[in-house]
Design a protein around this motif. Sequence first.
Motif, mmCIF file in Angstrom:
data_model
loop_
_atom_site.group_PDB
_atom_site.id
_atom_site.type_symbol
_atom_site.label_atom_id
_atom_site.label_comp_id
_atom_site.label_asym_id
_atom_site.label_seq_id
_atom_site.Cartn_x
_atom_site.Cartn_y
_atom_site.Cartn_z
ATOM 1 N N MET A 138 37.022 41.301 33.293
ATOM 2 C CA MET A 138 36.009 41.556 34.320
ATOM 3 C C MET A 138 36.495 41.103 35.695
ATOM 4 O O MET A 138 36.152 41.702 36.719
ATOM 5 C CB MET A 138 34.706 40.861 33.949
ATOM 6 N N LYS A 139 37.326 40.056 35.738
ATOM 7 C CA LYS A 139 37.883 39.613 37.014
ATOM 8 C C LYS A 139 38.799 40.673 37.621
ATOM 9 O O LYS A 139 38.854 40.844 38.842
ATOM 10 C CB LYS A 139 38.652 38.304 36.829
ATOM 11 N N SER A 187 36.562 43.108 39.225
ATOM 12 C CA SER A 187 35.973 42.508 40.430
ATOM 13 C C SER A 187 36.975 42.502 41.579
ATOM 14 O O SER A 187 36.605 42.768 42.735
ATOM 15 C CB SER A 187 35.503 41.071 40.146
ATOM 16 N N ALA A 205 37.035 45.999 42.908
ATOM 17 C CA ALA A 205 35.769 46.355 43.549
ATOM 18 C C ALA A 205 35.622 45.668 44.906
ATOM 19 O O ALA A 205 35.240 46.294 45.899
ATOM 20 C CB ALA A 205 34.605 46.000 42.634
ATOM 21 N N GLU A 206 35.918 44.394 44.952
ATOM 22 C CA GLU A 206 35.779 43.645 46.204
ATOM 23 C C GLU A 206 36.767 44.113 47.267
ATOM 24 O O GLU A 206 36.506 44.006 48.465
ATOM 25 C CB GLU A 206 35.961 42.158 45.926
ATOM 26 N N PHE A 239 28.386 46.072 37.592
ATOM 27 C CA PHE A 239 28.806 46.720 38.843
ATOM 28 C C PHE A 239 27.861 47.879 39.156
ATOM 29 O O PHE A 239 28.248 49.053 39.129
ATOM 30 C CB PHE A 239 30.243 47.236 38.719
#
Length: 537
Positions: free
Chosen positions: A170-171, A174, A177-178, A209
């Motif tokens: 998941m990181k 992320s 996405a970020e 998300f």
Amino acid sequence: MNAKANTSPLAENRVEIYDTTLRDGTQAEGVAFSLEDKLQITSKLDELGIDYVEGGYPLSNAKDEAFFKEVRKLKLSHAQIAAFGMTRKKGVAPEDDTCLQALAASQAPVITLVAKGWDKQVKNVLHASLEENLRMVADSVKYLKRKRREVFLDAEHFFDGYLANSEYSMKVLSAAAEAGATRLILCDTNGGCMVPQVESIVQEVCQAFPGLIVGIHTHNDTGLAVANSLAAVWAGGRHVQGTMNGIGERCGNADLCAIVPNLALKIGYDCLQSDSLKKMTEVSRYVYELANLNLPLNQPYVGQSSFAHKGGMHVHAVSKDSSSYEHINPELVGNSRRVIISELSGASNLLAKSEKLAMNQDKALVRKVLNEVQDLENQGYQFETAEGSFDLIVRRFMGHYHKFFDLDYYRVVIFKTLNGRPISEAIVKLKVNGQPEHHVAEGDGPVNALDTALRKALQHHYPAINNMALVDYRVRVVNSKAHTAAKVRVVIESNDQRHHWGTIGVSDNIIDASWLALVDSIEYKLLAEEEASDKKK
């Protein structure tokens, strides 16, 4: 299985379709596309209404690099072109990374980056720290965003990684996405996940998300690629990646020819463009032909036998109620019902292929053309990629055909000395408009020599042929059990400034099959020129 709440920013009923035939598909054993093949397939996928066409990895080879230059010349009506590549290398700044530079230089509006989504792969394959991998993802996305590209992330081995260490997987998402990635695509790279696993994990990612579009990319090593793709959509995913006919490495990729009809016709999702699903069978077979692969007769939706019925109570029932043995109307996907022991099928296909026949509305004429096509198919002809030869058949039956020359003879010889390369020489003797034409030419091979000699004989009479070019030549054995005496099918692709067409020849002699396809190609061109000239008058 209950429908899950959609958290995607797309319309609730919309699913994006991303085709990777030109990259993942070419990793299938025995599959190789020429540059011209890739451009033609791109145009076909655009006609089909595919949202994204992945053209390849521009750093991997000169052909893929050339594709991204040439594809900009195509007038695509819908599809966006995507370039595929990796995140920056460990310890290399994005602006110094050759892969990212090649991706930016491709000028593709969409860049799909593949990143490791499994901590095991990060350690054992990249030999990088987990934190470094996250920085590689973020830095790469940011770099391409600064280049004004839309960035998708393919999280490789995501499901295996999630099952082993969900927090780290998941990181990775992320980090992308970020940094500005607009699509998070979860990849079942090894093709080993089960449907409940995919559904559960995709649902959790969609919930984590809510502002991003979550996608799915599956492989077929357990035979579940299509089912897993559908499960991902059911769980909230709104972006599906796959290939035409499921071609790909090992056991293949998810087959878009099954996924899209299932989404559109069985579940009711909005895929492709309005009414374009009817082109699915045509495009499927087109890709098979260019890939030089045999068509599986029983392929769902688009297979030649998908809606075939043979004898007994099935034929009797279907003639009264097609739904008794057909789960959909085959015309919805551009296929057709085949009643093997009768003449009840095929006319609708002919009408769809030929505007001339459709406008004529002569059922007897259609039947004559159909019988001719069926006879030729029994001899080994196939017209899916030979529209030019099919058009000539229709013209002959409608009386809109005339010959442009009469053949006296042709001869092809090959000379080879002990230490030299083979030299092909062709002699062609024709009568054109009452005048004898006798010409000789050398070529890189016997077909090239024959083509050159034929053009020499015709170009003074028909200068329009100087504007056409032979762009592809393919040979397939029709009856392989006959070994070296087998019939061969030759398909020639030709184009001019406005059109692209295919022609076909079948013979137990490869040179004669090539001659038949060459003649059809030239006659199609000249008749089309005459027709265009008449319309201007």
